[in-house]
Scaffold this motif. Structure first.
Motif: not given
Length: 123
Positions: A29-58
């Protein structure tokens, strides 16, 4: 066996808060960048937020300032604190993992996915 298990979804009123969790197992886990995506009905899966291994956020612009993403490497878990919820936040929320870098906004770049948790914001 790789697993990402989301929890914390539910129904919240407009302006309310909700905290999603995603616990990982079966990979470093600690070597992986993690993210949240979301998908509303009839929509594509969209990026929400990401956190890097060092804690950087977007964050995607529409949640910046309202959502807070964090990670606990000791618990192999990421958290998404959702504040000031809006009806347009309603979707199934998925966590995902990639070794390829943080802030990646294309779902196809992620290796592992959870099963999703439903978030509904009522107006």
């Amino acid at each position: 066996q790789v697993q990402l298990v989301e929890s914390g979804g539910g129904v919240v009123q407009r302006g309310g808060s909700l905290r999603l969790s995603c616990t990982a197992s079966g990979f470093a886990f600690s070597n992986y960048d993690m993210a949240w995506f979301r998908q509303a009905p009839g929509e594509e899966r969209d990026f929400v937020a990401s956190i890097g291994t060092g804690g950087k956020l977007i964050y995607r612009e529409s949640v910046n300032g309202r959502f807070n993403l964090s990670r606990d490497n000791g618990a192999n878990t990421i958290y998404l604190q959702m504040n000031s919820a809006k009806p347009e936040d309603t979707a199934v929320y998925y966590c995902a993992a990639t070794p390829a870098g943080y802030g990646l906004q294309s779902a196809r770049l992620y290796d592992y996915w959870g099963q999703g948790t439903q978030v509904t914001v009522s107006s």
